[in-house]
Design a protein around this motif. Structure first.
Motif, PDB file in Angstrom:
ATOM      1  N   GLY A  14       0.826  -1.131   0.022  1.00  0.00           N
ATOM      2  CA  GLY A  14       0.150   0.079   0.135  1.00  0.00           C
ATOM      3  C   GLY A  14       0.662   1.218  -0.209  1.00  0.00           C
ATOM      4  N   LEU A  15       0.180   2.253   0.180  1.00  0.00           N
ATOM      5  CA  LEU A  15       0.854   3.796   0.234  1.00  0.00           C
ATOM      6  C   LEU A  15       1.248   4.043   1.266  1.00  0.00           C
ATOM      7  N   ASP A  16       2.503   4.751   1.432  1.00  0.00           N
ATOM      8  CA  ASP A  16       2.871   5.168   2.815  1.00  0.00           C
ATOM      9  C   ASP A  16       2.374   6.546   2.811  1.00  0.00           C
ATOM     10  N   ILE A  33      -3.233   2.001   9.755  1.00  0.00           N
ATOM     11  CA  ILE A  33      -2.518   0.851   9.443  1.00  0.00           C
ATOM     12  C   ILE A  33      -1.968   0.208  10.540  1.00  0.00           C
ATOM     13  N   THR A  49       4.875  -5.377   5.612  1.00  0.00           N
ATOM     14  CA  THR A  49       4.099  -4.332   4.824  1.00  0.00           C
ATOM     15  C   THR A  49       5.279  -4.105   3.617  1.00  0.00           C
ATOM     16  N   CYS A  50       4.840  -3.572   2.913  1.00  0.00           N
ATOM     17  CA  CYS A  50       5.416  -2.848   1.447  1.00  0.00           C
ATOM     18  C   CYS A  50       4.754  -1.615   1.090  1.00  0.00           C
ATOM     19  N   LEU A  51       4.978  -0.555   2.173  1.00  0.00           N
ATOM     20  CA  LEU A  51       4.633   0.796   1.892  1.00  0.00           C
ATOM     21  C   LEU A  51       5.629   1.644   0.819  1.00  0.00           C
ATOM     22  N   PRO A 113      -7.876   0.635   6.310  1.00  0.00           N
ATOM     23  CA  PRO A 113      -6.658  -0.019   6.991  1.00  0.00           C
ATOM     24  C   PRO A 113      -6.881  -0.737   8.383  1.00  0.00           C
TER      25      PRO A 113
END
Length: 128
Positions: A14-16, A33, A49-51, A113
């Motif tokens: 998702g987006l940071d 989140i 996570t992959c933000l 989130p």
């Protein structure tokens, strides 16, 4: 007693919120989140996570590919910010990266989130 964290089974992409341009307060999203991720720990399910940002500082495809290649994922949750209509190109690229780099992973979508665990849980195999 083993206090080691469980091996991650779920990747959340998702987006940071702190690196999305615009006049908005990212704090509520960041708090959502964190609350959503806490539910994984409460359930004993490993998560990573992959933000990434939309501020131009990330090579999004490289960041997502590295995360997908890190291990075998049981479920990958794609966050709502990535799925917004103005991010259609980004959403398509991420789905195609998922198909190439994590073809066996279930793909899940959250509504907020805070319900990220619920989205993943729909696809998680029972432990054991």
């Amino acid at each position: 007693m083993d206090t080691a964290a469980p091996l991650p089974r779920v990747l959340v992409i998702g987006l940071d919120p702190y690196r999305v341009p615009g006049p908005w307060d990212p704090t509520p999203v960041a708090e959502g989140i964190a609350a959503g991720l806490a539910r994984f720990a409460d359930a004993g399910v490993g998560v990573e996570t992959c933000l990434f940002g939309l501020d131009g500082s990330d090579d999004v495809e490289a960041v997502v590919t590295e995360a997908l290649d890190r291990r075998r994922w049981e479920v990958v949750v794609v966050g709502g910010g990535v799925r917004s209509p103005d991010q259609l190109d980004l959403f398509e690229r991420i789905i195609n990266l998922l198909r190439r780099h994590a073809p066996d992973a279930a793909i899940a979508f959250n509504s907020t989130p805070a319900d990220t665990f619920d989205a993943a849980a729909r696809w998680l195999a029972p432990p054991g």
